[in-house]
Design a protein around this motif. Sequence first.
Motif, PDB file in Angstrom:
ATOM      1  N   ARG A   1     -13.445 -41.791  -6.753  1.00  0.00           N
ATOM      2  CA  ARG A   1     -11.872 -41.509  -7.290  1.00  0.00           C
ATOM      3  C   ARG A   1     -11.851 -41.747  -8.689  1.00  0.00           C
ATOM      4  O   ARG A   1     -12.294 -42.668  -9.473  1.00  0.00           O
ATOM      5  CB  ARG A   1     -11.237 -42.608  -6.651  1.00  0.00           C
ATOM      6  CG  ARG A   1      -9.669 -42.521  -6.392  1.00  0.00           C
ATOM      7  CD  ARG A   1      -8.962 -43.519  -5.816  1.00  0.00           C
ATOM      8  NE  ARG A   1      -9.275 -44.751  -6.242  1.00  0.00           N
ATOM      9  CZ  ARG A   1      -8.614 -45.655  -7.343  1.00  0.00           C
ATOM     10  NH1 ARG A   1      -7.625 -44.830  -7.810  1.00  0.00           N
ATOM     11  NH2 ARG A   1      -9.018 -46.735  -7.740  1.00  0.00           N
TER      12      ARG A   1
ATOM     13  N   ASP B   1      -2.207 -32.316  -0.963  1.00  0.00           N
ATOM     14  CA  ASP B   1      -2.752 -33.499  -1.677  1.00  0.00           C
ATOM     15  C   ASP B   1      -2.213 -34.762  -1.336  1.00  0.00           C
ATOM     16  O   ASP B   1      -2.446 -35.842  -1.795  1.00  0.00           O
ATOM     17  CB  ASP B   1      -2.423 -33.113  -3.270  1.00  0.00           C
ATOM     18  CG  ASP B   1      -3.341 -32.139  -3.716  1.00  0.00           C
ATOM     19  OD1 ASP B   1      -4.513 -31.693  -3.119  1.00  0.00           O
ATOM     20  OD2 ASP B   1      -3.053 -31.524  -4.681  1.00  0.00           O
TER      21      ASP B   1
ATOM     22  N   LYS C   1      -5.633 -30.047   5.668  1.00  0.00           N
ATOM     23  CA  LYS C   1      -5.978 -31.507   5.132  1.00  0.00           C
ATOM     24  C   LYS C   1      -6.972 -32.110   6.121  1.00  0.00           C
ATOM     25  O   LYS C   1      -7.849 -32.812   5.766  1.00  0.00           O
ATOM     26  CB  LYS C   1      -4.667 -32.212   5.338  1.00  0.00           C
ATOM     27  CG  LYS C   1      -4.918 -33.573   4.741  1.00  0.00           C
ATOM     28  CD  LYS C   1      -3.390 -33.988   4.554  1.00  0.00           C
ATOM     29  CE  LYS C   1      -3.692 -35.352   3.987  1.00  0.00           C
ATOM     30  NZ  LYS C   1      -4.249 -35.293   2.470  1.00  0.00           N
TER      31      LYS C   1
ATOM     32  N   GLN D   1     -10.487 -30.500   5.030  1.00  0.00           N
ATOM     33  CA  GLN D   1     -11.037 -30.692   3.801  1.00  0.00           C
ATOM     34  C   GLN D   1     -12.392 -31.295   3.789  1.00  0.00           C
ATOM     35  O   GLN D   1     -12.664 -32.133   4.633  1.00  0.00           O
ATOM     36  CB  GLN D   1     -10.101 -31.360   2.848  1.00  0.00           C
ATOM     37  CG  GLN D   1      -9.090 -30.849   2.326  1.00  0.00           C
ATOM     38  CD  GLN D   1      -8.162 -31.697   1.269  1.00  0.00           C
ATOM     39  OE1 GLN D   1      -7.856 -33.052   1.651  1.00  0.00           O
ATOM     40  NE2 GLN D   1      -7.636 -31.130   0.308  1.00  0.00           N
TER      41      GLN D   1
ATOM     42  N   LYS E   1     -13.641 -33.313   1.969  1.00  0.00           N
ATOM     43  CA  LYS E   1     -13.851 -34.916   1.142  1.00  0.00           C
ATOM     44  C   LYS E   1     -14.811 -35.518   2.003  1.00  0.00           C
ATOM     45  O   LYS E   1     -15.529 -36.317   1.555  1.00  0.00           O
ATOM     46  CB  LYS E   1     -12.352 -35.186   0.900  1.00  0.00           C
ATOM     47  CG  LYS E   1     -11.728 -34.478  -0.104  1.00  0.00           C
ATOM     48  CD  LYS E   1     -10.566 -35.362  -0.618  1.00  0.00           C
ATOM     49  CE  LYS E   1      -9.527 -34.463  -1.564  1.00  0.00           C
ATOM     50  NZ  LYS E   1      -8.147 -35.109  -2.045  1.00  0.00           N
ATOM     51  N   LYS E   2     -14.417 -35.718   3.267  1.00  0.00           N
ATOM     52  CA  LYS E   2     -15.208 -36.722   4.163  1.00  0.00           C
ATOM     53  C   LYS E   2     -16.589 -36.136   4.179  1.00  0.00           C
ATOM     54  O   LYS E   2     -17.543 -36.991   4.425  1.00  0.00           O
ATOM     55  CB  LYS E   2     -14.747 -36.687   5.555  1.00  0.00           C
ATOM     56  CG  LYS E   2     -13.401 -37.225   5.626  1.00  0.00           C
ATOM     57  CD  LYS E   2     -13.255 -38.548   5.229  1.00  0.00           C
ATOM     58  CE  LYS E   2     -11.796 -39.154   5.133  1.00  0.00           C
ATOM     59  NZ  LYS E   2     -11.923 -40.452   4.536  1.00  0.00           N
TER      60      LYS E   2
ATOM     61  N   ALA F   1     -18.445 -35.592   1.730  1.00  0.00           N
ATOM     62  CA  ALA F   1     -19.085 -36.570   0.415  1.00  0.00           C
ATOM     63  C   ALA F   1     -19.416 -37.749   0.859  1.00  0.00           C
ATOM     64  O   ALA F   1     -20.107 -38.373   0.367  1.00  0.00           O
ATOM     65  CB  ALA F   1     -18.094 -36.317  -0.680  1.00  0.00           C
ATOM     66  N   GLU F   2     -18.739 -38.233   1.939  1.00  0.00           N
ATOM     67  CA  GLU F   2     -19.139 -39.513   2.420  1.00  0.00           C
ATOM     68  C   GLU F   2     -20.588 -39.661   2.721  1.00  0.00           C
ATOM     69  O   GLU F   2     -21.065 -40.824   2.890  1.00  0.00           O
ATOM     70  CB  GLU F   2     -18.185 -40.178   3.494  1.00  0.00           C
ATOM     71  CG  GLU F   2     -16.786 -40.041   3.050  1.00  0.00           C
ATOM     72  CD  GLU F   2     -16.467 -41.133   2.245  1.00  0.00           C
ATOM     73  OE1 GLU F   2     -17.416 -42.084   1.887  1.00  0.00           O
ATOM     74  OE2 GLU F   2     -15.527 -41.141   1.396  1.00  0.00           O
TER      75      GLU F   2
ATOM     76  N   GLU G   1     -22.081 -30.828  -6.550  1.00  0.00           N
ATOM     77  CA  GLU G   1     -21.387 -29.620  -5.879  1.00  0.00           C
ATOM     78  C   GLU G   1     -22.247 -28.768  -5.129  1.00  0.00           C
ATOM     79  O   GLU G   1     -23.335 -28.851  -5.249  1.00  0.00           O
ATOM     80  CB  GLU G   1     -20.537 -28.737  -6.821  1.00  0.00           C
ATOM     81  CG  GLU G   1     -19.538 -29.399  -7.835  1.00  0.00           C
ATOM     82  CD  GLU G   1     -18.817 -28.577  -8.887  1.00  0.00           C
ATOM     83  OE1 GLU G   1     -19.309 -27.438  -9.003  1.00  0.00           O
ATOM     84  OE2 GLU G   1     -17.559 -28.831  -9.230  1.00  0.00           O
TER      85      GLU G   1
ATOM     86  N   CYS H   1     -17.659 -28.464  -1.581  1.00  0.00           N
ATOM     87  CA  CYS H   1     -17.643 -30.053  -1.399  1.00  0.00           C
ATOM     88  C   CYS H   1     -18.252 -30.515  -2.659  1.00  0.00           C
ATOM     89  O   CYS H   1     -19.100 -29.877  -3.362  1.00  0.00           O
ATOM     90  CB  CYS H   1     -18.617 -30.368  -0.154  1.00  0.00           C
ATOM     91  SG  CYS H   1     -18.654 -32.275  -0.376  1.00  0.00           S
ATOM     92  N   GLN H   2     -17.446 -31.532  -3.264  1.00  0.00           N
ATOM     93  CA  GLN H   2     -17.916 -32.156  -4.553  1.00  0.00           C
ATOM     94  C   GLN H   2     -18.113 -33.578  -4.178  1.00  0.00           C
ATOM     95  O   GLN H   2     -17.211 -34.436  -3.689  1.00  0.00           O
ATOM     96  CB  GLN H   2     -16.887 -31.780  -5.724  1.00  0.00           C
ATOM     97  CG  GLN H   2     -17.113 -32.282  -6.804  1.00  0.00           C
ATOM     98  CD  GLN H   2     -16.233 -32.194  -7.895  1.00  0.00           C
ATOM     99  OE1 GLN H   2     -15.384 -33.151  -8.341  1.00  0.00           O
ATOM    100  NE2 GLN H   2     -16.436 -30.975  -8.586  1.00  0.00           N
ATOM    101  N   ALA H   3     -18.911 -34.445  -4.738  1.00  0.00           N
ATOM    102  CA  ALA H   3     -19.323 -35.826  -4.665  1.00  0.00           C
ATOM    103  C   ALA H   3     -19.656 -36.188  -6.009  1.00  0.00           C
ATOM    104  O   ALA H   3     -20.051 -35.490  -6.904  1.00  0.00           O
ATOM    105  CB  ALA H   3     -20.527 -36.159  -3.787  1.00  0.00           C
TER     106      ALA H   3
END
Length: 494
Positions: free
Chosen positions: A40, A65, A171, A174, A176-177, A179-180, A288, A298-300
């Motif tokens: 973040r 967002d 949403k 996405q 983002k998860k 990347a976890e 990426e 995906c991006q971490a």
Amino acid sequence: MSALRRKFGEEYHVVTTTVGGGFFPSVKRKRQRFVDKNGRCNVQHGNLGGESCRYLSDLFTTLVDLKWRWNLLIFILTYTVAWLVMASMWWIIAYIRGDINRPHDDNYTPCVANVYNFPSAFLFFIETEATIGYGFRYITEKCPEGIILFLFQSLLGSIVDAFLIGCMFIKMSQPKKRAETLMFSHNAVISQRDGKLCLMFRVGNLRNSHMVSAQIRCKLIKSRQTPEGEFLPLDQRELDVGFGTGADQLFLVSPLTICHEINRRSPFFDLSQKSLRSEQFEIVVILEGIVETTGMTCQARTSYTEDEVLWGHRFLPVMSLEEGFFRVDYSQFHATFEVPTPYYSVKELEEKQAPSSPLNSLCSDKYNRQRVCSLDYLNVFEVGSSLLPTKLQKLGRDSDSAHRNLLRMCTNSVERACSTGDLPLKIQRITVSTCEDREESRSLKYFKVKPECMTQSTGNLQLQKKTQGMLTLGTMLDSNLPAKLRKMNSGCIS
């Protein structure tokens, strides 16, 4: 007891004092990060003024967002308000036509059957919107305004459904998860690999599904001041992790150790173990790739501050060979161990390894050219003098000896300072013979060397320069003769 703030460099430490005046420092406060370990970014935009309306121009992205609690609230409010508004419009039509006052008159044809109050109008809208259709409430052909409202309701409902449901779907899907399940080592290390000092960190994938076209990049976040006096608070510089060689393209099946070679082009060229303690920087790592199951990018992200970089450490191996497969032990993923590593920087290492003997600097091409030019000068001088008659050679011997002595002194000084290993064997014998024997007859004998050998030994002297040197020396030789003998000698020299 009281608390004071002491400033050490750019960091503040809380110091607790007692009545007697003594104090003891507490733990160093947490450093402000540009990017957290979970990826973040700690950046907030403020004082936008009239630029806030730009968020409404891209309403869909703005809703995506937003946080989940705000999305759910907007979702519920949008449908609730739409239902109430449309139900009110159906009730207004029934009220204007007088359908409410004649609810059970069989001889009267209302706009909407069995709609005689607001709850019944609300139920009719829900049944129409959700396409439930119990068959008890329906539109009649005697109400054109009801038909128009029904068309408007269908269009508006489709738009609202597509917008809100699409927003919720995007949403939820996405990456983002995803990347976890991408891991980065807690610390970065600096140690030697293949004889070179390198900055390394480890990355791994917890899922069996692969990251397609995975690529990694690194940014160095550090404040600096330009030579013009401009201060850059968060200057970003690229850290090369194999962009030129393709090493930044990862096949992320097992944990990989990403390596940044510290060289002249690296921002850490002058970083040593001692200076690492006083530096303030942050290394942002960006990974990426395309998720194999969904096809979305995906991006971490993660970051390493200067206190998370371990000097003289190396990662423990996590791969082991089992029966028929390779096993990854993630319990040792973040573990490191110390290895012998130079404590000085790469810049200091190159300075220590630089040659200290002055012989290499003395034996340069400049001195070789001077030596060859002097030898060619003597060779041309001897050739020019041999063309003269015997009587004229005796007359010009005195003046020629002065030129030979001068050139011999210059040649000896250069040859003694430099090595003659780059010249052919014939030229080396000439050099030694000239330094040891100072008789004119022997020096003349040894200095009669073919011009081809001289040109072959150095490669720096061209034939045009030799020709010009011969003409100049012939002119100098002619100017030293008496006036009567110049006419006799003109034919020989030309």
